[in-house]
Design an enzyme around this catalytic site. Structure first.
Site, PDB file in Angstrom:
ATOM      1  CB  THR A  57      22.293 120.573  69.844  1.00 17.58           C
ATOM      2  OG1 THR A  57      21.682 120.702  71.150  1.00 17.58           O
ATOM      3  CG2 THR A  57      23.769 120.261  70.001  1.00 17.58           C
ATOM      4  CB  SER A  80      25.203 120.169  83.347  1.00 11.73           C
ATOM      5  OG  SER A  80      25.448 120.954  84.487  1.00 11.73           O
ATOM      6  CD  GLU A  89      25.395 135.592  84.811  1.00 13.98           C
ATOM      7  OE1 GLU A  89      26.440 134.927  84.666  1.00 13.98           O
ATOM      8  OE2 GLU A  89      24.280 135.081  84.724  1.00 13.98           O
ATOM      9  CG  HIS A 145      21.745 130.739  77.955  1.00 13.01           C
ATOM     10  ND1 HIS A 145      21.824 132.022  78.438  1.00 13.01           N
ATOM     11  CD2 HIS A 145      22.707 130.642  76.994  1.00 13.01           C
ATOM     12  CE1 HIS A 145      22.793 132.662  77.811  1.00 13.01           C
ATOM     13  NE2 HIS A 145      23.352 131.860  76.922  1.00 13.01           N
TER      14      HIS A 145
HETATM   15  N1  LIG Z   1      25.686 123.717  82.329  1.00 15.39           N
HETATM   16  C1  LIG Z   1      25.098 124.544  83.203  1.00 15.39           C
HETATM   17  O1  LIG Z   1      25.271 124.430  84.419  1.00 15.39           O
HETATM   18  C2  LIG Z   1      24.163 125.615  82.707  1.00 15.39           C
HETATM   19  C3  LIG Z   1      23.565 125.501  81.457  1.00 15.39           C
HETATM   20  N2  LIG Z   1      22.576 126.390  81.108  1.00 15.39           N
HETATM   21  C4  LIG Z   1      21.843 126.197  79.852  1.00 15.39           C
HETATM   22  O2  LIG Z   1      21.149 124.937  79.926  1.00 15.39           O
HETATM   23  C5  LIG Z   1      21.041 124.367  78.629  1.00 15.39           C
HETATM   24  C6  LIG Z   1      21.645 122.975  78.665  1.00 15.39           C
HETATM   25  O3  LIG Z   1      23.015 123.105  78.931  1.00 15.39           O
HETATM   26  P1  LIG Z   1      23.820 121.917  79.643  1.00 15.39           P
HETATM   27  O4  LIG Z   1      23.036 121.378  80.781  1.00 15.39           O
HETATM   28  O5  LIG Z   1      25.203 122.392  79.879  1.00 15.39           O
HETATM   29  O6  LIG Z   1      23.799 120.838  78.464  1.00 15.39           O
HETATM   30  P2  LIG Z   1      24.595 119.465  78.406  1.00 15.39           P
HETATM   31  O7  LIG Z   1      25.757 119.595  77.477  1.00 15.39           O
HETATM   32  O8  LIG Z   1      24.880 118.953  79.805  1.00 15.39           O
HETATM   33  O9  LIG Z   1      23.463 118.560  77.695  1.00 15.39           O
HETATM   34  C7  LIG Z   1      23.683 117.211  77.556  1.00 15.39           C
HETATM   35  C8  LIG Z   1      22.346 116.571  77.240  1.00 15.39           C
HETATM   36  O10 LIG Z   1      21.898 117.047  75.966  1.00 15.39           O
HETATM   37  C9  LIG Z   1      21.618 115.935  75.120  1.00 15.39           C
HETATM   38  N3  LIG Z   1      21.983 116.269  73.736  1.00 15.39           N
HETATM   39  C10 LIG Z   1      23.197 116.725  73.300  1.00 15.39           C
HETATM   40  N4  LIG Z   1      23.147 116.936  71.966  1.00 15.39           N
HETATM   41  C11 LIG Z   1      21.883 116.605  71.565  1.00 15.39           C
HETATM   42  C12 LIG Z   1      21.215 116.591  70.314  1.00 15.39           C
HETATM   43  N5  LIG Z   1      21.844 117.008  69.200  1.00 15.39           N
HETATM   44  N6  LIG Z   1      19.914 116.176  70.260  1.00 15.39           N
HETATM   45  C13 LIG Z   1      19.281 115.787  71.391  1.00 15.39           C
HETATM   46  N7  LIG Z   1      19.857 115.759  72.617  1.00 15.39           N
HETATM   47  C14 LIG Z   1      21.141 116.175  72.689  1.00 15.39           C
HETATM   48  C15 LIG Z   1      22.482 114.813  75.652  1.00 15.39           C
HETATM   49  O11 LIG Z   1      21.860 113.605  75.324  1.00 15.39           O
HETATM   50  P3  LIG Z   1      22.699 112.353  74.716  1.00 15.39           P
HETATM   51  O12 LIG Z   1      22.998 111.507  75.895  1.00 15.39           O
HETATM   52  O13 LIG Z   1      21.726 111.744  73.777  1.00 15.39           O
HETATM   53  O14 LIG Z   1      23.933 112.905  74.053  1.00 15.39           O
HETATM   54  C16 LIG Z   1      22.450 115.067  77.151  1.00 15.39           C
HETATM   55  O15 LIG Z   1      21.311 114.480  77.721  1.00 15.39           O
HETATM   56  C17 LIG Z   1      21.751 125.342  77.684  1.00 15.39           C
HETATM   57  O16 LIG Z   1      20.811 126.227  77.153  1.00 15.39           O
HETATM   58  C18 LIG Z   1      22.704 126.076  78.625  1.00 15.39           C
HETATM   59  O17 LIG Z   1      23.064 127.355  78.125  1.00 15.39           O
HETATM   60  C19 LIG Z   1      22.154 127.403  81.956  1.00 15.39           C
HETATM   61  C20 LIG Z   1      22.754 127.552  83.192  1.00 15.39           C
HETATM   62  C21 LIG Z   1      23.835 126.719  83.601  1.00 15.39           C
END
Ligand SMILES: NC(=O)C1=CN([C@@H]2O[C@H](COP(=O)(O)OP(=O)(O)OC[C@H]3O[C@@H](n4cnc5c(N)ncnc54)[C@H](OP(=O)(O)O)[C@@H]3O)[C@@H](O)[C@H]2O)C=CC1
Ligand SMILES: CC(=O)[C@](C)(O)C(=O)O
EC number: 1.1.1.86
Length: 332
Positions: free
Chosen positions: A82, A24, A224, A105
């Site tokens: 993770t 995301s 927030e 984050h």
């Molecule tokens: N979602 C949001 O809008 C927001 C998120 N955040 C922060 O951003 C960060 C990312 O969140 P978000 O974008 O939701 O994450 P996602 O759940 O969307 O991340 C998915 C990605 O992470 C990879 N991934 C998942 N597990 C692993 C692993 N064990 N090892 C390596 N790669 C992995 C996946 O790759 P694969 O295809 O290989 O599974 C995929 O590319 C967090 O710190 C979150 O708190 C901050 C603000 C808003």
């Protein structure tokens, strides 16, 4: 608040930025930075299902290890639960002096689950909204309000680098505010848990007041509560509960389910203060990590119940004015 007129891209123009992950947030950061003229490589694990999407977007993809070795700035955008293991196994061994480690984050730095070496910069840039909206508004020529913090300044330029990065993802088009890892972590977790679940106007006011009375910056309390809920609710209207769930983080989803029922049952500020206390003490973080380590049994169990509540209550109460997310944008 910092805007485009206040911030230059020059501190990172000649740097390589590794975006670790392609979900995301990561897909939006990578594409926005690239479209801002910056050098980006996406770091993904072996056999990653995200690789085709990143390559289709025209981005260079490498292993996490190689991306970290090559890059000057490493932005870790995989699920919070993770990150520590990936950091220890793939990032730390290649995180040499002079690099910068960044987060979307502050969770793992604030709760001491990742401890970077003293000779690297550490910062966070947190857009205040879902990744899919971050990309959408950038493409539309606008930006998403964001907040940044410096955790460690080994180079003496960490703040300039963080601000330049925030400009690279479009944040300074809307406004970027300085915070701390503690304030970003605690207010973001609170916002996810106190207002998103209820998503109703009277909870937003109580949530805002709870944060301000606890001493957090009013601007961040606004981000927030009212601001972020509007973005999430638009996502629900546009793509339903599943679409919203796909775009928010696991941390947010879990927090919504584990704390939401408490606040929905007792929509008082006293309950909100208790919720904030559990975040500040680390009690929530511990509960989240425990569920994550068991494969999220509680989150799976609660999902159905909270889905019905969220769609019913939120669906009636709020309709944002934000641009909709198209189906393909949610494919990431
Ligand atoms: N979602 C949001 O809008 C927001 C998120 N955040 C922060 O951003 C960060 C990312 O969140 P978000 O974008 O939701 O994450 P996602 O759940 O969307 O991340 C998915 C990605 O992470 C990879 N991934 C998942 N597990 C692993 C692993 N064990 N090892 C390596 N790669 C992995 C996946 O790759 P694969 O295809 O290989 O599974 C995929 O590319 C967090 O710190 C979150 O708190 C901050 C603000 C808003
Ligand atoms: C979209 C956002 O900023 C959240 C709700 O905090 C998250 O998904 O982490």
């Amino acid at each position: 608040m910092y805007y485009d007129r206040d911030v230059s891209l020059s501190p990172i123009e000649d740097k390589l930025i590794a975006i670790i992950g392609y979900g995301s947030q990561a897909h939006a950061h990578a594409q926005n930075l690239r479209d801002s003229g910056l050098n980006v490589v996406v770091g993904l694990r072996e056999g990653s299902s995200s690789r085709p999407k990143a390559e289709q977007a025209g981005l260079r993809v490498a292993s996490i290890e190689d991306a970290v070795k090559e890059a000057d700035v490493i932005m870790l955008l995989i699920p919070d639960e993770t990150q520590p293991q990936v950091y220890e196994e793939s990032i730390a061994p290649n995180l040499t002096a002079g690099k910068a480690l960044a987060f979307g984050h502050g969770f793992n730095i604030h709760f001491g689950r990742i401890k970077p070496p003293a000779d690297v910069d550490v910062f966070l840039v947190a857009p205040k909204g879902p990744g899919h909206m971050l990309r959408r508004v950038y493409v539309d020529g606008a930006g998403m309000p964001s907040i940044f913090a410096v955790g460690q300044d080994a180079s003496g330029s960490a703040r300039d680098i963080a601000l330049a990065y925030a400009r690279g993802i479009g944040g300074t088009r809307a406004g970027v505010l300085e915070t701390s890892f503690k304030e970003e972590t605690e207010t973001d977790l609170f916002g996810e848990q106190s207002v998103l679940c209820g998503g109703v106007t009277h909870l937003i006011q109580a949530g805002f007041e709870t944060l301000v009375e606890a001493g957090y910056q009013p601007e961040i309390a606004y981000f927030e509560t009212l601001h972020e809920v509007k973005l999430i609710v638009d996502l629900i209207y546009e793509k339903g509960f599943e679409g919203m769930r796909h775009s928010i983080s696991n941390t947010a989803e879990y927090g919504d389910y584990v704390t939401g029922p408490r606040i929905i049952t007792d929509e008082t500020k006293a309950t909100m203060k208790d919720v904030l206390g559990d975040i500040q003490s680390g009690k929530f973080a511990q509960s989240f990590i425990q569920d994550a380590e068991s494969g999220f049994p509680y989150m799976q169990e609660q999902r159905g119940k909270m889905r019905d509540h969220t769609l019913e209550v939120v669906g009636k109460e709020l309709r944002g004015k934000m641009p909709f997310i198209s189906k393909q944008e949610l494919e990431v």
